[in-house]
Structures are given as structure tokens and as C-alpha cells.
Write a protein that holds these residues in place. Structure first.
Motif, short mmCIF file in Angstrom:
data_model
loop_
_atom_site.label_atom_id
_atom_site.label_comp_id
_atom_site.label_asym_id
_atom_site.label_seq_id
_atom_site.Cartn_x
_atom_site.Cartn_y
_atom_site.Cartn_z
N ARG A 141 0.32 -1.29 0.06
CA ARG A 141 0.06 0.08 -0.48
C ARG A 141 0.90 1.14 -0.42
O ARG A 141 0.39 2.22 -0.83
CB ARG A 141 -0.97 0.11 1.23
CG ARG A 141 -1.83 0.96 1.80
CD ARG A 141 -3.15 0.62 2.15
NE ARG A 141 -4.02 1.75 2.08
CZ ARG A 141 -3.53 2.75 2.73
NH1 ARG A 141 -2.92 3.06 3.51
NH2 ARG A 141 -4.93 3.74 2.92
N LEU A 144 2.22 1.01 -3.28
CA LEU A 144 1.70 2.34 -4.80
C LEU A 144 1.02 3.43 -4.17
O LEU A 144 1.20 4.71 -5.33
CB LEU A 144 0.30 1.73 -4.35
CG LEU A 144 0.65 0.19 -5.08
CD1 LEU A 144 -0.98 -1.22 -4.69
CD2 LEU A 144 1.33 0.01 -6.14
N LEU A 145 1.21 4.13 -3.28
CA LEU A 145 0.93 4.99 -3.00
C LEU A 145 2.05 6.76 -2.95
O LEU A 145 1.70 6.91 -3.79
CB LEU A 145 0.69 5.31 -1.08
CG LEU A 145 -0.46 5.10 -1.10
CD1 LEU A 145 -0.86 4.53 0.77
CD2 LEU A 145 -1.84 6.04 -1.41
N PHE A 147 4.19 5.82 -5.26
CA PHE A 147 4.14 5.85 -7.08
C PHE A 147 2.82 6.60 -7.10
O PHE A 147 3.26 7.80 -8.32
CB PHE A 147 4.31 4.55 -7.08
CG PHE A 147 5.08 4.57 -8.92
CD1 PHE A 147 5.86 5.10 -9.22
CD2 PHE A 147 4.03 3.93 -10.09
CE1 PHE A 147 5.59 4.60 -11.18
CE2 PHE A 147 3.74 4.57 -11.42
CZ PHE A 147 4.82 4.29 -11.64
#
Lengths: 188, 433
Positions: A141, A144-145, A147
Motif C-alpha cells: 500500500r 503504491l501510494l 508511486f
């Protein structure tokens, strides 16, 4: 790194704090502008709850812009924030009244819904991704946050999350995307 | 590239969706998308993931913001999700290093109810103080020595006086709006009013179409003081009554004319007043600087700036300070050039003849013809630069001066048609902290 200069103006200090990830800066920014924004919303068919809602949206957009390096300091931060609120509020009113929104202001803020990606953010599908994201592991998580939301380069992500190098981070990101896609199917 | 299935490249796909590719590159990739349904599907999927993650980031941040502010939850975030994210976000923030370790992750909500009482109390206190000051000012005026001539008032050499006058005027009704407009303008110029307040006033002006009357207001304020001084010279006892005499009205009108005629002198005097005000406000900081020694002199820091005739587009003409000489920021060189974004600084720029600079500082100038000896006084929020150029700058140039931060230890002063670059010695600045 803290600046050795003492004479940074208020806006520069705010930007620096946000770049450092200091969320308390956002709280201060919110409170400094609450009076002006509330006055504007209240004068334009809104109530205090609307004002708080708009201001929250606006400071979060401001935070995103600064953190992702997309913020251009062409006007005072308060002016920029006010421009965002005006746009958001005019859109909301337009939706309420079934009218077309007004034109963009020249204060350096471009309506986020002009971008296909930003238009998707408010969609139901994005809400499902949001929900699915809560089902994957925390490292994924966070990655992904970093990126997709903070738009950090892979080198930064590797350093922040403690990966050996950018290639490792890329490989991990691929795995995390797959994990998210699986979670999304479960949510759907 | 247009004919390849570029969407198999994860990096390219991500950057395309986030809009981080140059236009030419993006257009080339889009060309392929038009003829590749499979690739379009892939792009759509990536875009959806990115949108969902961005939404999560926003909602999480909003939830944390609401918590810190003690606000109720918004309608767009489900309570169940939010509770979950509140647990998750701490780990994310720790992992991302985006919260300073010495700060609590979630401070207690602020007390808004108490704030209203504090605000009311502060307002009441301000009213009492302003009224008291106004009464005292008028009561004591006849007994004070003559501190300023009428000319000084008109030119604004004693800026605090117009400000006091404006405050006093504000209690008399008709002149209050003009006085407040001038007060706001002065405060803005002196940097004593918050950005939010200025923005609020600016917005109100735009909305209501109110035109400020700086000239009239500027004249009305000093005329109060002038009228009082005139009465003192006449040796009369009751100042309050005489403030309203026809003579005072005539003097006020005379001041209006003087101010309109001598606008440049007023600007200059106002800058001096700003300097004086800042000097008073920074007395504590200067005391610390003096006690620390180092590069700080009694009047601040002396530094040489390199002047060059460069038009706008300054970002392309500044080199990274790490490669410059110790005391000056070098102009664009042959190596390691970096375009930098400049951040404006609240600063006051004034000038004095070079002959007024301390002899030691004049002797120590390194690049005589190209540099501008400058005295810098800094506070936590403002910067005062006093230039000692070889030849004096025009008032217009000084009024147009803008100061930008280039890097942590560098700044530029932008004047019409030229730049002055400065680099400070960071250790000396740090000592002053």
C-alpha cells in the motif's frame, strides 16, 4: 534538510514544511484560510459545512501538488487555495443547478477534472480500488501510494521503503499491482 | 515506438498514465493506442488503479486533517473505511518518513469553542487599547515636544504616525473606511498583516467594487497629527475641540495636495519607516546576532552581490551555488548549470550612498565594479536589504525590486533590467539562530 536561512517568507516556509511531509503545516494553512473561504462560501449559497468541506478538498489538492512537484509558485499560496475553492465550489453549484461551470481562473490552478485520471478519481470504480487497497499488505500500500499518489521516482521509493535499489522497487511494485488487482476482483 | 506494444513496459505505462511524459513522447504512444484495443484496455486499467490509489491518498489525508482539526466526518468517506485507514496510515507515514519523529502522529483536536471566547476577549481588549491610545494620544499631544515637522508627516517619514492617525480616524465614522484602506495598505507594505487578512480585503474589494483612496487617506492620517502640532504651537489647551476646527480642515486639504504632489518622497519615507519598524521588531534577533559575533555586524550582515544586466527569465541565469565562490553567487557558467525555481521573499530593498558604508566594508569589496555592497537584516519572516551601489538606483527601480530565494543560502534581487545575486555563508547565518 532545514534551511539555514531565516528570512524565508511565509509561503516558502509553508512549502518547505509540506515538502518535508509535515501535516501540521496543512492544519495551520487550513486555519489561516478558514475565515476567507468560509466568507466566500457563505456569500455564495453555501453553509459552514460546505465551507469546511471545500477547504479540506482544496488543501489536500494543494498538498498533492506540492508533494508531487507539480506546484508552480506563481501566486501567493492563499490565492492559489482560494482559486481551487472557487473552482470546486462552482463545480458543485453547477452540478446542483445543472449548469456548466465557469472558466478557469488565472491564479495558477487548473481544474483537476480536465485530466482523464483526475476525472476517474471521483468514480465508483476508483472507490472500489480504494477499498481494495485496504486489503493488501501495508508495504504494498505504501509503495503504491508513493508511486501513484505522491508520484515519487523509483529511486526515492527504494530509499524510503528500504529496498536495495530502484530495480528492486520496480519489481516490488509489479507484485503489488498484481496483489491490488486480485483484491479488486474480490471487492467486485 | 508507435508500432510497438509499449504498454508492456510497466515504467512507461505508469508515467504515461500519470502524465509525466514529454508531449512528443506521449503523442507517439497515443498514436499506437488508436490502433491497439488491447493496449487501450491496459492503459484504462492502469489509469483506474492510479485513480483509486490517488483517491485513497486523498481520503486518508482528509481524514487525518479532520481528526487534527476536530471536525466531523465528511459525507464522502465511509466511517468504517476511515477507521481502518486511520490505523493503516500510521504505518504508511512511518514507512514514507513523512512525519517528523518529534511530532505526535495525531495531536489532540483543537478546541474551537474556546477559540471563539479567546477571539471575543482579544477583540474587546483591542478596542479598549485602541480607544485608550487614541485618548492618550490626544490628551498628551500638547505636552509633548515637537517631534516632527509637517513636511515629515507629508512625506511619510514617520509612518507610525499616519497609522495612528488612521486608527484614530477609524473611530470618527466618515473617514474610517479610507483610514482602514490606508492602514491595510501600510500594513501590507510593512509586512505586519497576515496574508489571509490581505487576501480577505482584496477579495472584498473585488466583490464589492470598493475603490480605495490611498492618496486621500494618506493625507487624512498625517493631517490629524499635523493639526495637533499646529494647535500645540498656538498654545491652546483643549486639543480635542480644536481638531474639528475649520483650520484643521484647511490643513487637511493642504496635506492632500502635498501628498499628491510629493508621492515619490512619500514612498521613500515609508520605506524608511518600514525599516525603522522592522529594526524595532527585530531588536531581539539582532541582539542575538551581535552576541554571536561572526559575520553579523551591529547593523546586520554585510555581503557582496554580483550585478549583471540580465533581462527576465532569471531561472536560466543562475548557477547552483555549490559551484560558486564563497561569498557570491556566480552567473551562469559552463558546467553544472541547473535551472532553478525561485521563491519570492518578503523583503524591503532600500539604498544608501556607498560613502555611507563602513570604511572596512568598502575596503573589503572583492570585485569592485561588478558588486553591490549590501547590508542585510533578517528576521524569521522578513528581510531588509540596504544596497550601497556605486551609482544610485532610481526610485522606480527600487520600487520594482523583487527578492527571490534561489537556494538555502542564495538569493537574487531582480530590478528592472538587471539582477543582483547573493550568496550567504550558511555557518554565519546558523550562528545567529
Amino acid at each position: 534538510m532545514a534551511s539555514p536561512l531565516l528570512f524565508l517568507n511565509k509561503d516558502a516556509r509553508l512549502l518547505e514544511r509540506i515538502r518535508d511531509g509535515d501535516e501540521e503545516a496543512l492544519v495551520d494553512f487550513y486555519e489561516e484560510n478558514r475565515g476567507v473561504i468560509s466568507a466566500y462560501i457563505l456569500r455564495n449559497s453555501g453553509n459552514q459545512e460546505d465551507a469546511d468541506d471545500m477547504l479540506q478538498e482544496a488543501v489536500v489538492i494543494f498538498w498533492e501538488r506540492v508533494r508531487s512537484g507539480r506546484y508552480e509558485h506563481t501566486a501567493k499560496t492563499s490565492t492559489f487555495l482560494f482559486a481551487i475553492v472557487k473552482h470546486l465550489w462552482s463545480r458543485r453549484l453547477a452540478r446542483k443547478r445543472k449548469e456548466s461551470p465557469g472558466e478557469n481562473d488565472p491564479d495558477g490552478y487548473v481544474d483537476p477534472e480536465d485530466s482523464p485520471l483526475d476525472a476517474l478519481v471521483a468514480s465508483e470504480e476508483a472507490a472500489r480500488v480504494h477499498m481494495a487497497l485496504s486489503r493488501i499488505g501495508e508495504p504494498c500500500r505504501a509503495l503504491l501510494l508513493l508511486f501513484y499518489w505522491e508520484e515519487r521516482p523509483m529511486d526515492d521509493i527504494a530509499r524510503i521503503l528500504g529496498f536495495a535499489n530502484a530495480d528492486t522497487a520496480k519489481a516490488k511494485k509489479y507484485q503489488c499491482k498484481k496483489a491490488l488487482e486480485r483484491a479488486l476482483k474480490e471487492v467486485a | 515506438m508507435a508500432d510497438e506494444h509499449w504498454t508492456t513496459d510497466e515504467d512507461l505505462l505508469g508515467h504515461f498514465v500519470l502524465g509525466k511524459l514529454p508531449d512528443a513522447r506521449r503523442q507517439a504512444l497515443e498514436l499506437h493506442l488508436q490502433s491497439c484495443p488491447e493496449c487501450r484496455k491496459r492503459v484504462d486499467g492502469e489509469r483506474l488503479l492510479a485513480a483509486g490509489v490517488q483517491r485513497a491518498g486523498r481520503e486518508d489525508l482528509k481524514a487525518r486533517l479532520r481528526e487534527r482539526l476536530g471536525l466531523s466526518e465528511g459525507s464522502r468517506v465511509a466511517g468504517e473505511e476511515e477507521a481502518h485507514y486511520d490505523v493503516k496510515k500510521a504505518a504508511y507515514i512511518r514507512a514514507a518518513g513523512s512525519v517528523r519523529p518529534d511530532r505526535p502522529t495525531v495531536p489532540p483536536p483543537r478546541r474551537r469553542q474556546n477559540r471563539a471566547w479567546v477571539f471575543a476577549a482579544a477583540t474587546a481588549a483591542c478596542v479598549v487599547i485602541v480607544t485608550g491610545v487614541g485618548i492618550l494620544n490626544r490628551w498628551w499631544a500638547p505636552q509633548e515636544p515637537l517631534l516632527a515637522t509637517s513636511d515629515q508627516d507629508v512625506t511619510g517619514a514617520t509612518a507610525p504616525s499616519p497609522e495612528k492617525g488612521a486608527l484614530a480616524n477609524g473611530t470618527t465614522g466618515a473617514g474610517s473606511q479610507m483610514a482602514r484602506a490606508e492602514q491595510g495598505k501600510l500594513k501590507k507594505e510593512l509586512g505586519t498583516e497576515s496574508d489571509a487578512q490581505i487576501e480577505a480585503e482584496r477579495f472584498a474589494d473585488r466583490q464589492e467594487g470598493k475603490a480605495s483612496a490611498p492618496t486621500t487617506a494618506a493625507a487624512a492620517a498625517p493631517s490629524e497629527n499635523m493639526a495637533g502640532l499646529e494647535k500645540q504651537a498656538a498654545g491652546k489647551k483643549d486639543t480635542r475641540e480644536r481638531m474639528e476646527e475649520p483650520v484643521a480642515a484647511e490643513l487637511r486639504q493642504k496635506d492632500v495636495d502635498d501628498v499628491a504632489r510629493d508621492r515619490n518622497a512619500e514612498e521613500s519615507g515609508r520605506a524608511q519607516a518600514a525599516n525603522e519598524l522592522e529594526r524595532l521588531q527585530t531588536a531581539d534577533g539582532l541582539a542575538r546576532a551581535q552576541s554571536s559575533g561572526g559575520a553579523f555586524m551591529d547593523q546586520g550582515t554585510w555581503v557582496e552581490g554580483i550585478a549583471s544586466d540580465v533581462p527576465r527569465g532569471i531561472g536560466a541565469n543562475v548557477e547552483h551555488p555549490a559551484y560558486g565562490k564563497p561569498d557570491v553567487l556566480q552567473p551562469r557558467g559552463n558546467r553544472n548549470h541547473i535551472d532553478r525555481k525561485l521563491e519570492p521573499i518578503d523583503a524591503t530593498v532600500t539604498q544608501r550612498p556607498l560613502a555611507d558604508a563602513p570604511p572596512l566594508q568598502q575596503q573589503q569589496r572583492r570585485l569592485q565594479a561588478q558588486t553591490v555592497l549590501t547590508n542585510v537584516i533578517q528576521t524569521d519572516s522578513t528581510l531588509r536589504l540596504t544596497l550601497y551601489p556605486d551609482s544610485q538606483l532610481s526610485d522606480y527601480a527600487l520600487r520594482q525590486a523583487q527578492v527571490y530565494r534561489v537556494a538555502d543560502d542564495s538569493l537574487v534581487v531582480v530590478l528592472p533590467g538587471q539582477l543582483i545575486r547573493y550568496r550567504f555563508q550558511a555557518p554565519a547565518l546558523q550562528r545567529a539562530r
